[in-house]
Design a protein around this motif. Structure first.
Motif, PDB file in Angstrom:
ATOM      1  N   VAL A  32       0.840  -1.207   0.000  1.00 47.58           N
ATOM      2  CA  VAL A  32       0.000   0.000   0.000  1.00 47.58           C
ATOM      3  C   VAL A  32       0.871   1.251   0.000  1.00 47.58           C
ATOM      4  N   GLY A  36       0.858   3.954  -2.871  1.00 42.76           N
ATOM      5  CA  GLY A  36       0.451   5.312  -2.522  1.00 42.76           C
ATOM      6  C   GLY A  36       1.512   6.336  -2.889  1.00 42.76           C
ATOM      7  N   GLU A  37       2.768   6.043  -2.556  1.00 45.29           N
ATOM      8  CA  GLU A  37       3.848   6.973  -2.895  1.00 45.29           C
ATOM      9  C   GLU A  37       3.942   7.167  -4.404  1.00 45.29           C
ATOM     10  N   VAL A  97       1.667   4.820   5.949  1.00 45.44           N
ATOM     11  CA  VAL A  97       0.295   4.329   5.912  1.00 45.44           C
ATOM     12  C   VAL A  97      -0.336   4.737   7.231  1.00 45.44           C
ATOM     13  N   SER A 108      -5.313   4.514   3.896  1.00 47.76           N
ATOM     14  CA  SER A 108      -4.995   5.944   3.841  1.00 47.76           C
ATOM     15  C   SER A 108      -3.494   6.109   4.011  1.00 47.76           C
ATOM     16  N   VAL A 109      -2.948   7.102   3.314  1.00 52.30           N
ATOM     17  CA  VAL A 109      -1.522   7.396   3.396  1.00 52.30           C
ATOM     18  C   VAL A 109      -1.308   8.888   3.560  1.00 52.30           C
ATOM     19  N   GLY A 133      -3.841  10.771   1.079  1.00 49.40           N
ATOM     20  CA  GLY A 133      -4.469  10.009   0.013  1.00 49.40           C
ATOM     21  C   GLY A 133      -5.237   8.831   0.562  1.00 49.40           C
ATOM     22  N   GLU A 134      -6.292   8.485  -0.130  1.00 52.06           N
ATOM     23  CA  GLU A 134      -7.037   7.273   0.176  1.00 52.06           C
ATOM     24  C   GLU A 134      -6.820   6.321  -0.985  1.00 52.06           C
ATOM     25  N   LEU A 135      -6.593   5.058  -0.662  1.00 48.69           N
ATOM     26  CA  LEU A 135      -6.381   4.040  -1.680  1.00 48.69           C
ATOM     27  C   LEU A 135      -7.457   2.966  -1.565  1.00 48.69           C
ATOM     28  N   TRP A 142      -3.587  -1.630  -5.778  1.00 48.47           N
ATOM     29  CA  TRP A 142      -4.042  -0.487  -4.979  1.00 48.47           C
ATOM     30  C   TRP A 142      -3.965   0.776  -5.823  1.00 48.47           C
ATOM     31  N   LEU A 144      -5.228   5.103  -6.110  1.00 50.27           N
ATOM     32  CA  LEU A 144      -5.617   6.311  -5.390  1.00 50.27           C
ATOM     33  C   LEU A 144      -7.075   6.633  -5.677  1.00 50.27           C
TER      34      LEU A 144
END
Length: 166
Positions: A32, A36-37, A97, A108-109, A133-135, A142, A144
Protein backbone atom coordinates in the motif's frame (compact mmCIF):
# COMPACT_ATOMS: atom_id res chain seq x y z
CA UNK A 1 19.46 -36.95 14.62
CA UNK A 2 20.17 -33.47 15.96
CA UNK A 3 20.66 -32.18 12.40
CA UNK A 4 17.30 -33.64 11.35
CA UNK A 5 15.55 -32.01 14.32
CA UNK A 6 17.25 -28.69 13.58
CA UNK A 7 16.21 -28.89 9.93
CA UNK A 8 12.63 -29.76 10.89
CA UNK A 9 12.50 -26.89 13.41
CA UNK A 10 13.91 -24.43 10.85
CA UNK A 11 11.41 -25.57 8.22
CA UNK A 12 8.49 -25.30 10.64
CA UNK A 13 9.63 -21.86 11.81
CA UNK A 14 10.01 -20.63 8.24
CA UNK A 15 6.56 -21.96 7.29
CA UNK A 16 5.02 -20.34 10.37
CA UNK A 17 6.65 -16.99 9.64
CA UNK A 18 5.64 -17.10 5.98
CA UNK A 19 2.00 -17.76 6.90
CA UNK A 20 1.81 -15.46 9.93
CA UNK A 21 -1.04 -12.93 9.84
CA UNK A 22 1.29 -10.19 11.12
CA UNK A 23 3.74 -10.86 8.29
CA UNK A 24 0.94 -10.82 5.72
CA UNK A 25 -0.35 -7.53 7.13
CA UNK A 26 3.16 -6.04 7.00
CA UNK A 27 3.52 -7.09 3.34
CA UNK A 28 0.16 -5.53 2.52
CA UNK A 29 1.13 -2.34 4.35
CA UNK A 30 4.39 -2.16 2.37
CA UNK A 31 2.50 -2.74 -0.89
CA UNK A 32 0.00 0.00 0.00
CA UNK A 33 2.77 2.46 0.89
CA UNK A 34 4.66 1.81 -2.35
CA UNK A 35 1.47 2.16 -4.41
CA UNK A 36 0.45 5.31 -2.52
CA UNK A 37 3.85 6.97 -2.90
CA UNK A 38 3.98 6.18 -6.61
CA UNK A 39 0.41 7.34 -7.26
CA UNK A 40 0.86 10.63 -5.37
CA UNK A 41 4.14 11.24 -7.19
CA UNK A 42 2.40 10.47 -10.50
CA UNK A 43 -0.39 12.94 -9.70
CA UNK A 44 2.15 15.72 -9.14
CA UNK A 45 4.28 15.06 -12.23
CA UNK A 46 3.20 16.34 -15.62
CA UNK A 47 5.01 17.66 -18.71
CA UNK A 48 3.09 19.75 -21.23
CA UNK A 49 5.34 18.26 -23.96
CA UNK A 50 4.08 14.73 -23.17
CA UNK A 51 0.63 15.53 -21.87
CA UNK A 52 -1.25 12.51 -23.22
CA UNK A 53 1.19 10.10 -21.56
CA UNK A 54 1.19 12.05 -18.28
CA UNK A 55 -2.59 12.15 -18.05
CA UNK A 56 -2.80 8.46 -18.96
CA UNK A 57 -0.47 7.77 -16.01
CA UNK A 58 -2.74 9.88 -13.78
CA UNK A 59 -5.78 7.90 -14.91
CA UNK A 60 -4.05 4.53 -14.47
CA UNK A 61 -3.05 5.54 -10.92
CA UNK A 62 -6.62 6.31 -9.82
CA UNK A 63 -10.01 4.72 -9.26
CA UNK A 64 -13.49 5.72 -8.13
CA UNK A 65 -14.61 9.35 -7.94
CA UNK A 66 -11.07 10.70 -8.36
CA UNK A 67 -10.67 8.76 -11.60
CA UNK A 68 -14.07 9.95 -12.83
CA UNK A 69 -13.18 13.60 -12.07
CA UNK A 70 -9.91 13.28 -13.98
CA UNK A 71 -11.55 11.72 -17.03
CA UNK A 72 -14.43 14.22 -17.10
CA UNK A 73 -12.17 17.26 -16.62
CA UNK A 74 -9.38 16.11 -18.93
CA UNK A 75 -10.13 18.33 -21.94
CA UNK A 76 -10.28 21.56 -19.91
CA UNK A 77 -7.19 20.60 -17.93
CA UNK A 78 -5.25 19.83 -21.14
CA UNK A 79 -6.01 23.33 -22.42
CA UNK A 80 -4.83 24.93 -19.16
CA UNK A 81 -1.55 23.00 -19.09
CA UNK A 82 -0.85 23.66 -22.78
CA UNK A 83 -1.44 27.39 -22.29
CA UNK A 84 0.78 27.54 -19.19
CA UNK A 85 3.43 25.26 -20.80
CA UNK A 86 4.47 23.95 -17.41
CA UNK A 87 6.54 20.96 -16.42
CA UNK A 88 6.00 19.68 -12.89
CA UNK A 89 8.04 17.00 -11.20
CA UNK A 90 7.63 15.49 -7.78
CA UNK A 91 9.98 13.63 -5.48
CA UNK A 92 8.68 11.64 -2.52
CA UNK A 93 10.43 12.73 0.68
CA UNK A 94 8.64 10.36 3.04
CA UNK A 95 5.42 8.45 3.39
CA UNK A 96 3.38 6.49 5.89
CA UNK A 97 0.29 4.33 5.91
CA UNK A 98 -2.07 5.96 8.39
CA UNK A 99 -4.94 3.48 8.08
CA UNK A 100 -5.25 0.04 6.53
CA UNK A 101 -8.20 -2.31 6.36
CA UNK A 102 -6.99 -5.18 4.21
CA UNK A 103 -10.32 -6.96 4.60
CA UNK A 104 -12.32 -4.18 2.92
CA UNK A 105 -9.51 -3.04 0.62
CA UNK A 106 -9.30 0.53 1.96
CA UNK A 107 -6.22 2.42 3.11
CA UNK A 108 -4.99 5.94 3.84
CA UNK A 109 -1.52 7.40 3.40
CA UNK A 110 0.31 10.63 4.15
CA UNK A 111 3.01 11.51 1.65
CA UNK A 112 5.53 14.37 1.85
CA UNK A 113 6.70 15.63 -1.55
CA UNK A 114 9.01 18.18 -3.06
CA UNK A 115 7.27 19.56 -6.15
CA UNK A 116 9.11 21.59 -8.77
CA UNK A 117 7.13 23.54 -11.37
CA UNK A 118 8.95 25.04 -14.33
CA UNK A 119 7.31 27.52 -16.71
CA UNK A 120 8.81 29.28 -19.72
CA UNK A 121 10.81 32.42 -18.94
CA UNK A 122 10.52 31.90 -15.18
CA UNK A 123 12.62 30.42 -12.44
CA UNK A 124 11.36 27.01 -11.35
CA UNK A 125 9.32 27.15 -8.16
CA UNK A 126 9.91 24.52 -5.51
CA UNK A 127 7.36 23.67 -2.84
CA UNK A 128 7.21 21.01 -0.20
CA UNK A 129 3.78 19.58 0.38
CA UNK A 130 2.10 16.99 2.57
CA UNK A 131 -0.77 15.15 0.96
CA UNK A 132 -3.35 12.76 2.34
CA UNK A 133 -4.47 10.01 0.01
CA UNK A 134 -7.04 7.27 0.18
CA UNK A 135 -6.38 4.04 -1.68
CA UNK A 136 -8.75 1.31 -2.78
CA UNK A 137 -7.75 -2.22 -3.74
CA UNK A 138 -8.77 -3.00 -7.33
CA UNK A 139 -8.16 -6.08 -9.49
CA UNK A 140 -5.15 -4.18 -10.90
CA UNK A 141 -3.73 -3.37 -7.45
CA UNK A 142 -4.04 -0.49 -4.98
CA UNK A 143 -5.15 2.77 -6.63
CA UNK A 144 -5.62 6.31 -5.39
CA UNK A 145 -9.30 7.07 -4.82
CA UNK A 146 -8.95 10.49 -3.11
CA UNK A 147 -6.19 13.06 -2.68
CA UNK A 148 -5.97 16.31 -0.74
CA UNK A 149 -3.66 18.63 1.18
CA UNK A 150 -2.81 17.65 4.73
CA UNK A 151 -3.46 20.34 7.33
CA UNK A 152 -0.32 22.23 8.32
CA UNK A 153 0.58 23.67 11.70
CA UNK A 154 -1.61 23.84 14.75
CA UNK A 155 -5.14 23.62 13.40
CA UNK A 156 -6.55 24.17 16.91
CA UNK A 157 -5.02 27.65 17.18
CA UNK A 158 -7.24 30.59 16.40
CA UNK A 159 -6.20 32.59 13.34
CA UNK A 160 -4.40 35.83 14.00
CA UNK A 161 -6.70 38.69 13.08
CA UNK A 162 -5.41 41.20 10.59
CA UNK A 163 -6.00 44.88 11.09
CA UNK A 164 -6.63 46.87 7.91
CA UNK A 165 -4.16 49.69 7.38
CA UNK A 166 -5.70 53.07 6.72
Amino acid sequence: MAAALAAAWTGWSWYGAAHDDDAAFARTRDTVLAAGEQAVQNMNTLDHNDLDHGLAVWESSTTGDLHTQLVQGRADFEKQVQQAQTVSTAKVLSGAVTELDARTGKASVMIALRITVAAPKAQPSVKESRLLGELTRTPAGWKLSALGEAPMGDSAAAPTPTVPQS
